[in-house]
Scaffold this motif. Structure first.
Motif, short mmCIF file in Angstrom:
data_model
loop_
_atom_site.label_atom_id
_atom_site.label_comp_id
_atom_site.label_asym_id
_atom_site.label_seq_id
_atom_site.Cartn_x
_atom_site.Cartn_y
_atom_site.Cartn_z
N LEU A 161 11.28 0.29 -1.43
CA LEU A 161 9.87 0.53 -1.35
C LEU A 161 9.23 0.21 -2.70
CD1 LEU A 161 7.50 1.20 0.33
CD2 LEU A 161 8.02 3.66 -0.72
N PRO A 162 8.15 -0.71 -2.92
CA PRO A 162 7.64 -0.73 -4.22
C PRO A 162 6.66 0.29 -4.42
CG PRO A 162 6.57 -2.52 -2.60
CD PRO A 162 7.63 -1.94 -1.84
N TYR A 325 -4.47 3.81 7.20
CA TYR A 325 -5.57 3.31 6.41
C TYR A 325 -5.73 3.68 5.02
CZ TYR A 325 -8.78 6.53 8.36
OH TYR A 325 -9.03 7.59 8.89
N TYR A 326 -5.06 4.66 4.96
CA TYR A 326 -5.15 5.21 3.28
C TYR A 326 -4.46 4.56 2.43
CZ TYR A 326 -8.01 9.20 4.55
OH TYR A 326 -9.18 10.31 4.96
N SER A 327 -3.39 3.74 2.92
CA SER A 327 -2.59 2.93 1.98
C SER A 327 -2.29 1.81 2.49
CB SER A 327 -1.14 3.98 1.72
OG SER A 327 -0.51 4.10 2.68
N PRO A 328 -1.77 0.82 1.47
CA PRO A 328 -1.30 -0.55 2.01
C PRO A 328 0.03 -0.54 3.00
CG PRO A 328 -1.62 -0.44 -0.38
CD PRO A 328 -1.85 0.85 0.10
N ASP A 329 0.31 -1.28 3.69
CA ASP A 329 1.40 -1.27 4.64
C ASP A 329 2.76 -1.07 3.70
OD1 ASP A 329 -0.32 -1.31 6.71
OD2 ASP A 329 0.05 -3.82 6.86
N ASN A 330 2.86 -1.84 2.66
CA ASN A 330 4.07 -1.69 1.74
C ASN A 330 4.01 -1.33 0.25
OD1 ASN A 330 7.04 -2.14 1.66
ND2 ASN A 330 6.75 -4.14 1.06
N MET A 331 3.26 -0.66 0.17
CA MET A 331 3.06 -0.35 -1.26
C MET A 331 2.81 1.42 -1.54
SD MET A 331 3.13 -1.31 -4.65
CE MET A 331 2.76 -2.85 -4.67
N GLY A 332 3.65 1.92 -2.11
CA GLY A 332 3.52 3.39 -2.39
C GLY A 332 2.60 3.81 -3.68
N LEU A 333 2.40 4.87 -3.93
CA LEU A 333 1.58 5.23 -5.17
C LEU A 333 2.21 6.59 -5.98
CD1 LEU A 333 -1.02 4.45 -6.80
CD2 LEU A 333 -2.04 6.50 -5.40
N LEU A 334 2.39 6.46 -7.00
CA LEU A 334 3.07 7.67 -7.79
C LEU A 334 2.00 8.46 -8.72
CD1 LEU A 334 5.39 9.68 -8.82
CD2 LEU A 334 5.81 7.93 -10.53
N ASP A 335 1.83 9.74 -8.45
CA ASP A 335 0.75 10.32 -9.32
C ASP A 335 1.86 11.21 -10.26
OD1 ASP A 335 -0.92 11.95 -10.81
OD2 ASP A 335 -1.72 12.74 -9.14
N PRO A 336 2.11 10.61 -11.61
CA PRO A 336 3.24 11.33 -12.54
C PRO A 336 2.39 12.70 -13.15
CG PRO A 336 1.86 9.48 -13.92
CD PRO A 336 1.22 9.43 -12.22
N ALA A 337 1.28 12.93 -13.28
CA ALA A 337 0.87 14.18 -13.66
C ALA A 337 -0.36 14.66 -12.89
CB ALA A 337 0.47 13.89 -15.33
N THR A 338 -0.23 15.62 -12.02
CA THR A 338 -1.34 16.13 -11.19
C THR A 338 -1.97 17.27 -12.01
OG1 THR A 338 0.26 17.89 -10.46
CG2 THR A 338 -0.13 15.72 -9.08
N SER A 339 -2.92 17.90 -11.46
CA SER A 339 -3.78 18.92 -12.45
C SER A 339 -2.92 20.07 -12.73
CB SER A 339 -4.88 19.38 -11.34
OG SER A 339 -4.23 19.83 -10.15
N TRP A 349 4.44 5.28 5.50
CA TRP A 349 5.67 5.81 6.33
C TRP A 349 5.69 5.76 7.70
CZ3 TRP A 349 7.14 10.66 8.94
CH2 TRP A 349 8.59 10.51 9.32
N GLU A 350 6.05 4.82 8.82
CA GLU A 350 6.14 4.84 9.82
C GLU A 350 4.77 4.53 10.48
OE1 GLU A 350 8.76 5.40 12.43
OE2 GLU A 350 10.05 5.19 10.61
N LYS A 351 3.99 3.65 9.73
CA LYS A 351 2.77 3.16 9.83
C LYS A 351 1.69 4.18 9.50
CE LYS A 351 3.99 -0.67 12.87
NZ LYS A 351 3.86 -1.64 13.93
N MET A 352 2.02 5.30 8.96
CA MET A 352 1.08 6.13 8.84
C MET A 352 1.33 6.34 7.03
SD MET A 352 -0.25 7.57 11.11
CE MET A 352 -0.19 7.25 13.02
#
Length: 730
Positions: A161-162, A325-339, A349-352
């Motif tokens: 998974l990218p 619809y909150y994310s592309p079908d095949n691209m994740g996102l990493l937030d390296p430093a939250t608040s 994941w599983e189309k969600m």
């Protein structure tokens, strides 16, 4: 008491002198050749293994009989999560007589409530480099090796998974790029795909929901993703096929002990077990007992020795599921430093879309509950990274769950309060072997090291480990195009066929054979449990073959419906209970109990309660004057007699006048979602509370709100045009 932090030292082949001798290209070819030779050796070792139950798995009843009747096992494993199932597979493939008991269902605990990633740990590598920590570096290297192995042995359940790391400060771009490139280098030949840098334009093209302001670019790297509960089950089913005697819903009542004839010290020699479903108790004797109970590690250790100190420091991690619809079908996102300094993943994941995790101290419980504070925290962090055009609504949370991560401390460390970064293997004075800590990705190496300790401690005769490269249940006959054969041979819907192939692999044909004829032109077979998900009724029957004993097993772990959408799972429950009841000869009382237990599970553990609490009798009405007038007018079009409330009869009457047909049961369900005092009718205040909650984003996709709006628009279109509005008609 002998504690050890166990860490495999993986040799790094071809550095320094080797690189000088061969040159870079020759070195790459040398590594490829070595990798090929290793794979051939694995295949040869796998061919030597006998598979007693290759054709059909023994039933749970047969497994219980084996546990009761076997004079003595070599190892008895307590716990059916990823680590316990891994230990069972490790043991049985090393020619050890193996038993496993799990007091709930396989993967019912932490192993089904993960972030669904198979990863080495980018943040661990960052710490290793910043602190020059060799042990942490080796932990990452080992995890990356295990990542590659898991993707190879279960290709149907896992895939690369990218993951995008958005960058909002120019100086961070080279900093993060160097760290991610180091991650690729540590993986070496087992790097999934090379990471790369994106411009702002390209990043927004691939992830259009991303916040544009101050974005300077992004870095994309690759990790693995899997269906965690199904992966856990695949490990366990593979162990069962190789001959491990395994039973879920079988708890340990107490440990059996006998005095060592030489030293007089009491040694653990098995366990008194109880079938949770029938109450029957029996003894399971074994030369070695392995404690793989995750967060409940200390419970079994205290059963062995009341005076022993706790080593488990439980931490709760909450995840939420929101629409795809909150994310592309095949691209994740990493937030390296939250608040608050934590890391948040945002993954398809599983189309969600799955978002999490939190990390907070908690008490050990078999039924962890996600809190509203944790859900709100995750939503706020998601808002920070998404475009203002995307309204992140509380009502879009379709499911939420909490998993307890069993972090461990090392009592032999100078600082006994410090959390061990890796796992710990402990052999007690009575000979019980405990494996604790670690992570999902390294379950196999943890199992191997645990069995090494058991074999050494108890003098067991065993062969070398064969689990590297050992293909799991369903993986052998899987191919990326397998779903096409399912469509062509059985007449399944394309989406259903893809789901079956990616869930059951080569075993998907067995599920397809159990699918029921629809009676339609297309699809020919495969009745869905709910319309918007590809789960079919045949999977419920197949789940029983996979040791599913309750309706919760089906909605949570054989399918993942409960983790994806609690309302959809609730709708599917009556049919699931009906199918299981018929197959397992349940009484009407048992069916009622199953339905209640499953709904309680969804309500508390899967976030249905926090979702339903967004609309309560005490909810404030936050509407302006014009909105109140508009919604009251809408309401009164259904409440024609000005009663102050509407019933199913009122709504049905209006719908029939505009030729909309909805059956009475469905209409009753729609109104009951808003009927806060459960009196069979919806008052004007309840309707205004609903519309206020919709406005604030606390409630989304309300069927009643959409239905009344649609009906009002249809009524307005059918209304006669006045003479004034027509310009006099002359």
């Amino acid at each position: 008491m002998a504690f050890r932090k166990v860490l495999k030292r993986t040799a790094i082949v071809g550095t320094g002198a080797a690189a000088t001798l061969f040159g870079l290209s020759q070195l790459v070819e040398y590594r490829k050749t070595q990798h090929g030779l290793v794979r051939l050796a694995r295949q040869a070792a796998e061919m030597e293994l006998k598979v007693p139950f290759a054709d059909e798995l023994p039933s749970r009843g047969a497994q219980l009989a084996t546990l009761r009747d076997t004079e003595e096992f070599d190892v008895l494993i307590v716990g059916g999560g990823a680590t316990g199932a891994g230990c069972a597979l490790e043991a049985v493939t090393r020619n050890l007589k193996t038993a496993l008991v799990e007091r709930n269902d396989y993967s019912s605990g932490t192993s089904s409530r993960s972030t669904k990633l198979i990863h080495g740990g980018v943040r661990y590598l960052q710490k290793a480099i910043m602190k020059l920590d060799y042990e942490q570096y080796m932990m990452v290297k080992e995890a990356l090796h295990e990542r590659a192995n898991l993707l190879e042995i279960a290709p149907h359940l896992s895939a690369p998974l990218p993951i995008m790391l958005p960058v909002y400060k120019w100086w961070q771009l080279p900093y993060y790029w160097a760290g991610i490139k180091m991650y690729d280098l540590v993986a070496g030949m087992e790097c999934l795909k090379s990471s790369y840098v994106l411009s702002k334009t390209k990043a927004l093209e691939l992830f259009p929901m991303l916040k544009k302001d101050r974005l300077v670019g992004a870095i994309v790297y690759y990790d693995g993703q899997h269906n965690d509960a199904r992966m856990n089950l695949a490990i366990g089913l593979t162990a069962a096929r190789y001959g491990a005697a395994m039973a879920n819903y079988t708890e340990v009542v107490n440990l059996l002990k006998r005095a060592d004839p030489e030293t007089g010290v009491e040694k653990v020699c098995g366990a008194r077990c109880r079938d949770v479903l029938t109450g029957q108790e029996f003894d399971v004797r074994a030369k070695c007992v392995i404690n793989a109970t995750g967060p409940f590690t200390d419970s079994l250790r205290k059963m062995d020795d009341q005076k022993t100190t706790n080593i488990c420091q439980p931490s709760a991690g909450v995840h939420i599921v929101i629409p795809g619809y909150y994310s592309p079908d095949n691209m994740g996102l990493l937030d390296p430093a939250t608040s608050d300094g934590r890391v948040i993943f945002f993954l398809p994941w599983e189309k969600m879309t799955i978002a999490g995790t939190t990390d907070s101290p908690t008490n050990v419980t078999a039924h962890p509950i996600p809190t509203e504070d944790d859900i709100t925290f995750i939503l706020n962090e998601v808002r920070n990274y998404l475009s203002p055009d995307v309204e992140v609504r509380r009502g879009d949370v379709l499911a939420a769950w909490s998993g307890i991560r069993p972090l461990v401390t090392d009592p032999n460390s100078k600082d006994t309060q410090s959390i061990c970064r890796n796992h710990i293997v402990n052999v007690s004075q009575s000979g019980m072997v405990t494996i604790a800590g670690g992570k999902w990705t390294t379950y196999r190496s943890m199992a191997e090291e645990t069995l090494d300790a058991a074999i050494q401690t108890h003098g067991l005769e065993a062969s070398a480990s064969k689990t590297v490269g050992l293909v799991l249940e369903g993986g052998r006959d899987w191919s990326p195009t397998l779903y096409i054969r399912l469509v062509q041979d059985y007449g399944l819907e394309n989406e259903v066929a893809q789901h079956l192939a990616s869930t059951y692999g080569g075993k998907a044909f067995e599920v397809a054979k159990m699918a029921q004829v629809t009676g339609k032109r297309w699809p020919i077979v495969g009745k869905r449990l709910v319309s918007e998900f590809p789960y079919i009724e045949g999977e419920v029957l197949y789940a029983i073959k996979e040791y599913a004993c309750t309706a919760i097993d089906v909605i949570a772990r054989r399918t993942r419906l409960g983790f994806l959408n609690v309302q959809a799972a609730d709708e599917a429950l009556p049919r699931i209970v009906e199918l299981m009841g018929k197959a397992l000869n349940w009484t009407s009382d048992r069916k009622t109990d199953e339905l209640e237990a499953a709904r309680k599970f969804l309500y508390y553990e899967m976030g249905y309660r926090t979702r339903s609490e967004q609309l309560t009798k005490t909810s404030e009405i936050n509407l302006d004057y014009q909105e109140v007038v508009r919604y009251k007018n809408r309401f009164h079009k259904f409440d024609k007699e000005s009663k102050g409330f509407i019933t199913t009869v009122d709504v049905q009457s209006v719908l029939q006048s505009i030729n909309i047909q909805i059956d009475e049961n469905s209409l009753h369900e729609i109104l009951s979602e808003v009927d806060l005092n459960k009196n069979g009718q919806v008052e004007i205040d309840e309707f205004l509370q609903l519309m206020s909650a919709v406005k604030k984003g606390q409630v989304s996709d309300s069927r009643l709100a959409i239905l009344l709006k649609t009906a009002e628009e249809s009524l307005d279109l059918r209304a006669p045009v006045s003479v004034d509005r027509s310009g006099g008609g002359v």
